[in-house]
Design a protein around this motif. Structure first.
Motif, PDB file in Angstrom:
ATOM      1  N   TRP A  25       3.391  -4.154  -9.656  1.00  0.00           N
ATOM      2  CA  TRP A  25       3.286  -3.147  -8.604  1.00  0.00           C
ATOM      3  C   TRP A  25       1.830  -2.905  -8.201  1.00  0.00           C
ATOM      4  O   TRP A  25       1.541  -2.571  -7.050  1.00  0.00           O
ATOM      5  N   MET A  46      13.376   2.007  -3.567  1.00  0.00           N
ATOM      6  CA  MET A  46      12.368   3.060  -3.430  1.00  0.00           C
ATOM      7  C   MET A  46      11.013   2.414  -3.157  1.00  0.00           C
ATOM      8  O   MET A  46      10.195   2.232  -4.064  1.00  0.00           O
ATOM      9  N   PRO A  47      10.743   2.031  -1.902  1.00  0.00           N
ATOM     10  CA  PRO A  47       9.493   1.324  -1.577  1.00  0.00           C
ATOM     11  C   PRO A  47       8.237   2.107  -1.947  1.00  0.00           C
ATOM     12  O   PRO A  47       7.192   1.504  -2.197  1.00  0.00           O
ATOM     13  N   GLU A  48       8.347   3.419  -2.010  1.00  0.00           N
ATOM     14  CA  GLU A  48       7.159   4.236  -2.280  1.00  0.00           C
ATOM     15  C   GLU A  48       6.714   4.176  -3.741  1.00  0.00           C
ATOM     16  O   GLU A  48       5.675   4.753  -4.106  1.00  0.00           O
ATOM     17  N   ARG A  50       5.368   1.872  -5.431  1.00  0.00           N
ATOM     18  CA  ARG A  50       4.036   1.274  -5.595  1.00  0.00           C
ATOM     19  C   ARG A  50       2.950   2.324  -5.368  1.00  0.00           C
ATOM     20  O   ARG A  50       1.960   2.382  -6.102  1.00  0.00           O
ATOM     21  N   GLY A  51       3.127   3.161  -4.358  1.00  0.00           N
ATOM     22  CA  GLY A  51       2.166   4.230  -4.114  1.00  0.00           C
ATOM     23  C   GLY A  51       2.137   5.249  -5.238  1.00  0.00           C
ATOM     24  O   GLY A  51       1.087   5.798  -5.567  1.00  0.00           O
ATOM     25  N   VAL A  52       3.299   5.485  -5.845  1.00  0.00           N
ATOM     26  CA  VAL A  52       3.367   6.404  -6.986  1.00  0.00           C
ATOM     27  C   VAL A  52       2.507   5.878  -8.132  1.00  0.00           C
ATOM     28  O   VAL A  52       1.686   6.600  -8.720  1.00  0.00           O
ATOM     29  N   ASN A  55      -1.162   6.163  -7.455  1.00  0.00           N
ATOM     30  CA  ASN A  55      -1.652   7.537  -7.573  1.00  0.00           C
ATOM     31  C   ASN A  55      -1.910   7.923  -9.022  1.00  0.00           C
ATOM     32  O   ASN A  55      -2.878   8.642  -9.317  1.00  0.00           O
ATOM     33  N   SER A 204      15.615   7.728  -4.887  1.00  0.00           N
ATOM     34  CA  SER A 204      14.877   7.906  -6.132  1.00  0.00           C
ATOM     35  C   SER A 204      15.807   7.845  -7.331  1.00  0.00           C
ATOM     36  O   SER A 204      15.487   7.241  -8.356  1.00  0.00           O
ATOM     37  N   ALA A 257       2.799  14.924   1.609  1.00  0.00           N
ATOM     38  CA  ALA A 257       3.087  13.859   0.647  1.00  0.00           C
ATOM     39  C   ALA A 257       2.628  14.251  -0.747  1.00  0.00           C
ATOM     40  O   ALA A 257       3.315  13.996  -1.740  1.00  0.00           O
ATOM     41  N   PHE A 261       5.027  14.967  -4.246  1.00  0.00           N
ATOM     42  CA  PHE A 261       4.871  13.818  -5.134  1.00  0.00           C
ATOM     43  C   PHE A 261       5.717  14.009  -6.395  1.00  0.00           C
ATOM     44  O   PHE A 261       5.701  15.089  -7.006  1.00  0.00           O
TER      45      PHE A 261
END
Length: 271
Positions: A25, A46-48, A50-52, A55, A204, A257, A261
């Motif tokens: 990721w 859940m494409p997000e 990677r951003g999780v 972070n 999620s 956002a 989170f």
């Protein structure tokens, strides 16, 4: 599957690991087909995610810089994972070349690559161990040689404790480390979780099921449960916050956002 020359011989190439899925990721190359399959299936739902993960990694960097500002020059990074740019020792030794770090992870690939990254850096050690076994970690030669527990130490548990179930007693694990620390030491945690008022999305929930089945079970904790992990520590400002909103580098991190989170972060000081 042909075994890469960087993979230790006792690695099961067909069994995904937390460290290697995270490595994928984060854009790393030290993962196997089994890791990538689970990672991609989770991303589809859940494409997000990677951003999780990014972070949590960014919080690590902010927390280390904060501890450096408080005079800490020793770090114990528990569940450190596979090395990526912006490791603890890179940040710490840029501020003070004398800073000392011990990385601890259970994954042999993470440990092998951490050791190869270090080269001749005598002020950094890597230990392969289960971080839940705090007696073994604290009693290891690696920790004993690098860290002076009569002086403040920064203990880092980044995106780690959601892999420790309530039955495995995460508060007891933390207490084992805490009781060895000198006053003025710090604990930095980030953790997957939700406020009691949050509504978790269907995507999620499904992503968590895929991850639980394919890699390992996660335990999401709410804000109150996360806060209790800091028993024996005084929270530093801003206290418990969503991961992007802990001492953010950008105002964007505290907008919508950041406020939604799915996880918390905080740093505590042992008085």
């Amino acid at each position: 599957m042909e075994r890469p020359n960087w993979a230790p011989g006792d690695i099961d190439l067909e069994r995904p690991s937390v460290a290697r899925v995270y490595d994928y990721w984060l854009g790393g190359a030290h993962n196997f087909a089994a890791d990538r399959a689970v990672a991609e299936k989770t991303l589809e739902t859940m494409p997000e995610i990677r951003g999780v993960v990014l972070n949590h990694r960014a919080f690590l960097r902010r927390a280390v810089r904060h501890l450096l500002g408080q005079g800490v020059r020793q770090f114990l990074d528990l569940g450190s994972g596979i090395p990526t740019v912006g490791n603890v020792h890179e940040i710490a030794q840029a501020a003070d070349p004398g800073a000392r770090v011990v990385y601890v992870d259970i994954d042999p690939v993470a440990v092998a690559h951490s050791r190869s990254l270090l080269g001749g850096n005598d002020q950094v050690s890597v230990l392969q161990a289960d971080v839940r076994d705090w007696r073994r970690v604290l009693g290891s030669a690696e920790v004993g040689e690098q860290l002076d527990f009569d002086e403040p130490v920064g203990v880092l548990m980044i995106a780690l404790l959601h892999f420790v179930s309530d039955e495995e007693d995460p508060r007891g694990v933390i207490a084992g480390y805490r009781d060895r620390l000198a006053p003025g030491s710090f604990l930095a945690l980030s953790h997957a979780g939700y406020d009691e008022s949050d509504v978790e999305s269907t995507a999620s929930v499904e992503a968590r099921k895929i991850y639980d089945r394919g890699v390992t079970r996660m335990t999401f904790r709410n804000r109150a449960e996360f806060t209790r992990l800091f028993d024996g520590f005084e929270l530093v400002e801003p206290g418990v916050a969503r991961v992007p909103a802990w001492r953010p580098e950008s105002v964007d991190d505290v907008e919508e956002a950041g406020r939604s989170f799915p996880g918390f972060a905080a740093v505590g000081r042992k008085a």
